[in-house]
Structure formats: structure tokens, C-alpha cells
Design a protein around this motif. Structure first.
Motif, PDB file in Angstrom:
ATOM      1  N   LYS A  96     -19.463  53.321 -17.240  1.00 38.77           N
ATOM      2  CA  LYS A  96     -18.102  53.835 -17.172  1.00 38.77           C
ATOM      3  C   LYS A  96     -18.033  55.182 -17.897  1.00 38.77           C
ATOM      4  CE  LYS A  96     -13.695  51.399 -17.762  1.00 38.77           C
ATOM      5  NZ  LYS A  96     -13.557  50.911 -16.396  1.00 38.77           N
ATOM      6  N   ILE A  97     -17.192  56.048 -17.378  1.00 38.05           N
ATOM      7  CA  ILE A  97     -16.863  57.262 -18.122  1.00 38.05           C
ATOM      8  C   ILE A  97     -15.662  56.900 -18.998  1.00 38.05           C
ATOM      9  CG2 ILE A  97     -15.937  59.602 -17.904  1.00 38.05           C
ATOM     10  CD1 ILE A  97     -17.812  59.824 -15.434  1.00 38.05           C
ATOM     11  N   THR A  98     -15.890  56.885 -20.291  1.00 37.88           N
ATOM     12  CA  THR A  98     -14.881  56.294 -21.184  1.00 37.88           C
ATOM     13  C   THR A  98     -13.658  57.185 -21.384  1.00 37.88           C
ATOM     14  OG1 THR A  98     -16.129  57.147 -23.054  1.00 37.88           O
ATOM     15  CG2 THR A  98     -16.536  54.863 -22.448  1.00 37.88           C
ATOM     16  N   ASN A  99     -13.839  58.494 -21.196  1.00 40.98           N
ATOM     17  CA  ASN A  99     -12.683  59.404 -21.393  1.00 40.98           C
ATOM     18  C   ASN A  99     -12.179  59.941 -20.045  1.00 40.98           C
ATOM     19  OD1 ASN A  99     -15.034  60.910 -21.013  1.00 40.98           O
ATOM     20  ND2 ASN A  99     -14.226  62.660 -22.143  1.00 40.98           N
ATOM     21  N   ILE A 100     -12.158  59.069 -19.042  1.00 47.05           N
ATOM     22  CA  ILE A 100     -11.795  59.504 -17.690  1.00 47.05           C
ATOM     23  C   ILE A 100     -10.370  60.084 -17.644  1.00 47.05           C
ATOM     24  CG2 ILE A 100     -10.984  57.211 -16.930  1.00 47.05           C
ATOM     25  CD1 ILE A 100     -12.940  59.767 -14.819  1.00 47.05           C
ATOM     26  N   LYS A 101      -9.522  59.649 -18.576  1.00 45.66           N
ATOM     27  CA  LYS A 101      -8.143  60.157 -18.569  1.00 45.66           C
ATOM     28  C   LYS A 101      -8.074  61.653 -18.884  1.00 45.66           C
ATOM     29  CE  LYS A 101      -5.869  55.787 -19.466  1.00 45.66           C
ATOM     30  NZ  LYS A 101      -5.217  54.914 -20.444  1.00 45.66           N
ATOM     31  N   GLU A 102      -9.152  62.168 -19.470  1.00 48.88           N
ATOM     32  CA  GLU A 102      -9.171  63.609 -19.791  1.00 48.88           C
ATOM     33  C   GLU A 102      -9.662  64.449 -18.616  1.00 48.88           C
ATOM     34  OE1 GLU A 102     -11.479  63.960 -23.407  1.00 48.88           O
ATOM     35  OE2 GLU A 102     -10.396  62.250 -24.265  1.00 48.88           O
ATOM     36  N   VAL A 103     -10.018  63.775 -17.504  1.00 48.85           N
ATOM     37  CA  VAL A 103     -10.517  64.496 -16.316  1.00 48.85           C
ATOM     38  C   VAL A 103      -9.418  64.546 -15.261  1.00 48.85           C
ATOM     39  CG1 VAL A 103     -12.264  64.525 -14.487  1.00 48.85           C
ATOM     40  CG2 VAL A 103     -12.870  63.686 -16.770  1.00 48.85           C
ATOM     41  N   ASN A 104      -9.062  65.762 -14.856  1.00 49.76           N
ATOM     42  CA  ASN A 104      -8.049  65.930 -13.810  1.00 49.76           C
ATOM     43  C   ASN A 104      -8.767  66.296 -12.510  1.00 49.76           C
ATOM     44  OD1 ASN A 104      -5.977  66.552 -12.121  1.00 49.76           O
ATOM     45  ND2 ASN A 104      -5.067  68.140 -13.426  1.00 49.76           N
ATOM     46  N   ILE A 105      -8.911  65.302 -11.630  1.00 55.84           N
ATOM     47  CA  ILE A 105      -9.684  65.579 -10.408  1.00 55.84           C
ATOM     48  C   ILE A 105      -8.897  66.420  -9.402  1.00 55.84           C
ATOM     49  CG2 ILE A 105     -11.192  63.562 -10.617  1.00 55.84           C
ATOM     50  CD1 ILE A 105      -9.471  62.426  -8.231  1.00 55.84           C
ATOM     51  N   GLU A 106      -7.649  66.703  -9.729  1.00 54.64           N
ATOM     52  CA  GLU A 106      -6.853  67.579  -8.863  1.00 54.64           C
ATOM     53  C   GLU A 106      -7.070  69.044  -9.231  1.00 54.64           C
ATOM     54  OE1 GLU A 106      -5.275  66.179  -6.414  1.00 54.64           O
ATOM     55  OE2 GLU A 106      -5.693  64.167  -7.160  1.00 54.64           O
ATOM     56  N   LYS A 107      -7.700  69.284 -10.381  1.00 55.93           N
ATOM     57  CA  LYS A 107      -7.843  70.656 -10.865  1.00 55.93           C
ATOM     58  C   LYS A 107      -9.315  71.006 -11.062  1.00 55.93           C
ATOM     59  CE  LYS A 107      -6.206  73.645 -14.565  1.00 55.93           C
ATOM     60  NZ  LYS A 107      -5.656  73.701 -15.924  1.00 55.93           N
ATOM     61  N   ILE A 110     -14.738  72.275 -15.366  1.00 60.46           N
ATOM     62  CA  ILE A 110     -15.828  71.473 -15.941  1.00 60.46           C
ATOM     63  C   ILE A 110     -15.262  70.668 -17.110  1.00 60.46           C
ATOM     64  CG2 ILE A 110     -18.094  71.554 -17.054  1.00 60.46           C
ATOM     65  CD1 ILE A 110     -18.625  74.174 -15.568  1.00 60.46           C
ATOM     66  N   TYR A 111     -15.416  69.355 -17.024  1.00 63.07           N
ATOM     67  CA  TYR A 111     -14.860  68.459 -18.030  1.00 63.07           C
ATOM     68  C   TYR A 111     -15.984  67.745 -18.781  1.00 63.07           C
ATOM     69  CZ  TYR A 111     -10.679  69.093 -15.147  1.00 63.07           C
ATOM     70  OH  TYR A 111      -9.632  69.636 -14.446  1.00 63.07           O
ATOM     71  N   PRO A 112     -16.005  67.842 -20.115  1.00 59.45           N
ATOM     72  CA  PRO A 112     -16.992  67.067 -20.886  1.00 59.45           C
ATOM     73  C   PRO A 112     -16.632  65.580 -20.821  1.00 59.45           C
ATOM     74  CG  PRO A 112     -15.924  68.749 -22.238  1.00 59.45           C
ATOM     75  CD  PRO A 112     -15.144  68.656 -20.980  1.00 59.45           C
ATOM     76  N   VAL A 113     -17.627  64.741 -20.617  1.00 54.53           N
ATOM     77  CA  VAL A 113     -17.360  63.299 -20.536  1.00 54.53           C
ATOM     78  C   VAL A 113     -18.363  62.511 -21.378  1.00 54.53           C
ATOM     79  CG1 VAL A 113     -16.290  63.322 -18.237  1.00 54.53           C
ATOM     80  CG2 VAL A 113     -18.789  63.111 -18.421  1.00 54.53           C
ATOM     81  N   THR A 114     -17.972  61.288 -21.683  1.00 49.12           N
ATOM     82  CA  THR A 114     -18.883  60.357 -22.353  1.00 49.12           C
ATOM     83  C   THR A 114     -19.135  59.193 -21.403  1.00 49.12           C
ATOM     84  OG1 THR A 114     -17.934  60.949 -24.488  1.00 49.12           O
ATOM     85  CG2 THR A 114     -19.196  58.900 -24.387  1.00 49.12           C
ATOM     86  N   VAL A 115     -20.413  58.904 -21.196  1.00 51.10           N
ATOM     87  CA  VAL A 115     -20.794  57.827 -20.282  1.00 51.10           C
ATOM     88  C   VAL A 115     -21.372  56.684 -21.102  1.00 51.10           C
ATOM     89  CG1 VAL A 115     -22.087  57.262 -18.192  1.00 51.10           C
ATOM     90  CG2 VAL A 115     -21.488  59.626 -18.652  1.00 51.10           C
ATOM     91  N   GLU A 116     -20.846  55.495 -20.831  1.00 48.51           N
ATOM     92  CA  GLU A 116     -21.318  54.332 -21.560  1.00 48.51           C
ATOM     93  C   GLU A 116     -21.695  53.250 -20.555  1.00 48.51           C
ATOM     94  OE1 GLU A 116     -19.008  53.540 -25.294  1.00 48.51           O
ATOM     95  OE2 GLU A 116     -18.948  51.536 -24.410  1.00 48.51           O
ATOM     96  N   LYS A 137     -14.903  70.428  -8.054  1.00 50.85           N
ATOM     97  CA  LYS A 137     -14.850  71.617  -7.210  1.00 50.85           C
ATOM     98  C   LYS A 137     -14.361  71.197  -5.824  1.00 50.85           C
ATOM     99  CE  LYS A 137     -19.906  71.715  -7.704  1.00 50.85           C
ATOM    100  NZ  LYS A 137     -21.066  72.534  -7.951  1.00 50.85           N
ATOM    101  N   LYS A 138     -13.104  71.488  -5.585  1.00 48.17           N
ATOM    102  CA  LYS A 138     -12.415  71.079  -4.344  1.00 48.17           C
ATOM    103  C   LYS A 138     -12.528  69.563  -4.166  1.00 48.17           C
ATOM    104  CE  LYS A 138     -12.669  75.573  -2.243  1.00 48.17           C
ATOM    105  NZ  LYS A 138     -13.223  76.436  -1.211  1.00 48.17           N
ATOM    106  N   ASP A 139     -13.113  69.124  -3.033  1.00 47.68           N
ATOM    107  CA  ASP A 139     -13.164  67.681  -2.783  1.00 47.68           C
ATOM    108  C   ASP A 139     -14.403  67.035  -3.368  1.00 47.68           C
ATOM    109  OD1 ASP A 139     -10.817  67.740  -1.470  1.00 47.68           O
ATOM    110  OD2 ASP A 139     -11.713  67.993   0.524  1.00 47.68           O
ATOM    111  N   LYS A 140     -15.194  67.812  -4.101  1.00 43.73           N
ATOM    112  CA  LYS A 140     -16.446  67.266  -4.629  1.00 43.73           C
ATOM    113  C   LYS A 140     -16.425  67.218  -6.162  1.00 43.73           C
ATOM    114  CE  LYS A 140     -19.123  68.870  -0.705  1.00 43.73           C
ATOM    115  NZ  LYS A 140     -20.179  69.727  -0.199  1.00 43.73           N
TER     116      LYS A 140
END
Lengths: 183, 148
Positions: A96-107, A110-116, A137-140
Motif C-alpha cells: 500500500k502507498i500509505t500517504n495516498i491522500k497526499e497524491v492528487n491524481i487529477e493534477k 511528482i509526489y513523494p510516497v511511502t510504500v509499505e 502525467k495526464k492519464d498515466k
């Protein structure tokens, strides 16, 4: 083994129920190790991965025989002596990406994430907690992470004759260009 | 020249030749010539996929690491970076299309890109296994005419 498969299916079912699912079948994993005599590098460009941008659930699966080495002899030794790819044909990560709430996939960005999660190689499972990035980046979404594992943690033995030639750690670099799933 | 010097020179020469042979044919040996290895198994793309799906572990033991020739109706050609993959789709699942994925040897990329979906193709490649969604063949070549 059965338990892991059931967990993987449950996780994938969970991912499939979401409209924010991203997948790839051509992800890239590189591993690299450098000792005094021998540099070992291999690439696998057939990595299956799925990511749910709503929950942060993340899974990838790798066929061990898909790792390509520059030297044929290294590839043989890797499959036969180190990871026993006939006995353990796949490696997988469920997490799981534990800080997924900090990632805005609409925008885009580059978002730093933590994977656990749990990484299984050579039939041995260990917990991982690593940093990485998600680039929207767009739809990807491109997921990148680089981390080091200890071979001994996965019960991968180095024969005494070549113990000085091979590093006890391996640097693993993951690069997954995920596309929005159609269903 | 004294005899022992001659013997020593011969031994040194033999050692160098031996080391060169080991380096070339063992340490630095070439990857298999996948294109020209005879297939261990010949079957339809769908049968190969179904076998792995129904019995993944016995199928892995039988097929992984072997050269397999398959025949099937092509679903699509995918390209990603320098990889060209012939895809045979038999199911829709959690990872989208599921079936058989055949990644071509570079020398066949141009030819493979021209393949039309819904046409029958014969492909030979190195089986790396089944990842719960797809059976994967790599180092694939197109089989033309009646060769195996």
C-alpha cells in the motif's frame, strides 16, 4: 503459498472494484550489485502491476526467468543457484502507498510516497517500508522506487567459491508506467 | 635453450590458451540462439494458456524455461519502448486482457508490427512462466512456412 495467492486475489478484487485502477504489464525492474570483482546487473521488462489510486493498494508480480543478464553464465547461475526459479518462478509485492491522500491524481506532478508491504522472493516474505515517487502525467502514473535488500533476508545463499565476487546486498530499482484500466 | 625453459614456456602457453577458452566458452559464453532452437512443445496459444490457468504448478514445471511453438489468432500487437509484443487475449480480468504475451526478438520487431489482428500466426519463444494473468513467451520469432 495458497494464503499469499488468496491475499493477492482479495487485493486485486479490491483494486478491480475501483474506478481509479491503473495497470501495466510492461513494468521495469532492474537489480544491481557491485562487488570488488564482479558487477551484476539484470533487467525485467515484463512486470505486472496494479495500483488503486483511491485506496493506495499496490501489487506487482515478476517472473524470475524474465530477468535478462548481459552474460549468459550469470543468468544461468541466477536461475539455477541463487533464486531457484524452477522452484520459485515468481516474486511479488503486495502493499500500500500509505500517504495516498497526499497524491492528487487529477493534477500533474511528482509526489513523494511511502510504500509499505510484503515482498516475496525465493519463497521468503519480508516486510518493506520504502520511499518512492508517483509522477502523475495526464492519464498515466509513473511509480518509481529504489531500495536495497539483503540476500540473506531471502535465504539466497552465495556459494563459498564466489562469495568475494558477489555483493551481499542488491539494489532494486522499480519503474512502472501505469495506465488507467479500461474496466 | 635449456629443456626446463622450453617446458615452462609450453606450460605458460597452454595456461594462456586454457584461460582464453574458459573465458570465451564458459565465463563469456553466448546466450542461446533462441530463434534456431527446436521447439520442445508445439500447441495452440489457447491450449497453452488454459493449461497454465487450470494447473499452474505442473504447467510451470513442464513448460518454464522451454522453447515452445504456438499457433493462434492474434488479438493485437503492443509496443512499449523497444519491445514488440504479440498478444493473444482469452479473458478479461483484473489486469485487463489476459492470455498469452509473446515478446519478439528485436530482429522480428518490424515484421511483427505489420501483423494484422484476427489473422493466424505461428510464433516460437522461450517460456518464462505464468504470472496469474498471462503466459509469457520471450525471445520470440515468427514461424514462416513449415519450419518448427
Amino acid at each position: 503459498m495458497k494464503k499469499t495467492i488468496i491475499i493477492a486475489i482479495i487485493l486485486l478484487e479490491g483494486i478491480s472494484a475501483s474506478s481509479q485502477k491503473f495497470i501495466t504489464k510492461t513494468g521495469h525492474i532492474r537489480f544491481f550489485s557491485e562487488a570488488s570483482i564482479e558487477k551484476i546487473e539484470a533487467h525485467n521488462r515484463q512486470v505486472n502491476a496494479a495500483f488503486d489510486a483511491t485506496t493506495g493498494d499496490f501489487v506487482f508480480k515478476v517472473l524470475m526467468k524474465s530477468f535478462e543478464f548481459e552474460k549468459a553464465l550469470m543468468q544461468e547461475h541466477f536461475n539455477e543457484n541463487y533464486v531457484a526459479s524452477d522452484k520459485f518462478p515468481t516474486a511479488k509485492f503486495l502493499g500500500k502507498i500509505t500517504n495516498i491522500k497526499e497524491v492528487n491524481i487529477e493534477k500533474d506532478g511528482i509526489y513523494p510516497v511511502t510504500v509499505e508491504g510484503k515482498l516475496t522472493i525465493h519463497g521468503v516474505t519480508n516486510t518493506l517500508n520504502e520511499k518512492g515517487t508517483l509522477e502523475v502525467k495526464k492519464d498515466k502514473i509513473e511509480g518509481k522506487a529504489s531500495f536495497t535488500i539483503l540476500l540473506a533476508d531471502y535465504k539466497i545463499d552465495i556459494p563459498g567459491a564466489v562469495v568475494k565476487n558477489i555483493s551481499k546486498t542488491i539494489e532494486i530499482t522499480v519503474d512502472l508506467l501505469l495506465e488507467k484500466a479500461s474496466k | 635453450m635449456k629443456i626446463w625453459i622450453k617446458v615452462l614456456l609450453v606450460l605458460i602457453a597452454l595456461s594462456i590458451i586454457g584461460a582464453a577458452i574458459v573465458y570465451k566458452f564458459v565465463y563469456n559464453k553466448q546466450h542461446p540462439d533462441y530463434e534456431n532452437i527446436e521447439a520442445s512443445f508445439t500447441l495452440s496459444a489457447q491450449d497453452l494458456y488454459q493449461e497454465f490457468k487450470k494447473n499452474p504448478y505442473p504447467s510451470a514445471k513442464l513448460y518454464n524455461g522451454k522453447i515452445i511453438a504456438i499457433t493462434g489468432i492474434l488479438s493485437k500487437i503492443e509496443t512499449a519502448d523497444s519491445l514488440v509484443t504479440a498478444v493473444f487475449v482469452f479473458k478479461q480480468g483484473d489486469f485487463g486482457d489476459e492470455g498469452l504475451r509473446c515478446t519478439m526478438l528485436k530482429k522480428y520487431n518490424k515484421e511483427a508490427i505489420k501483423l494484422q489482428p484476427d489473422g493466424e500466426v505461428r510464433i516460437k519463444g522461450y517460456c518464462t512462466g505464468y504470472n496469474d494473468t498471462d503466459v509469457v513467451l520471450e525471445k520470440c520469432s515468427l514461424i514462416i512456412n513449415n519450419e518448427n
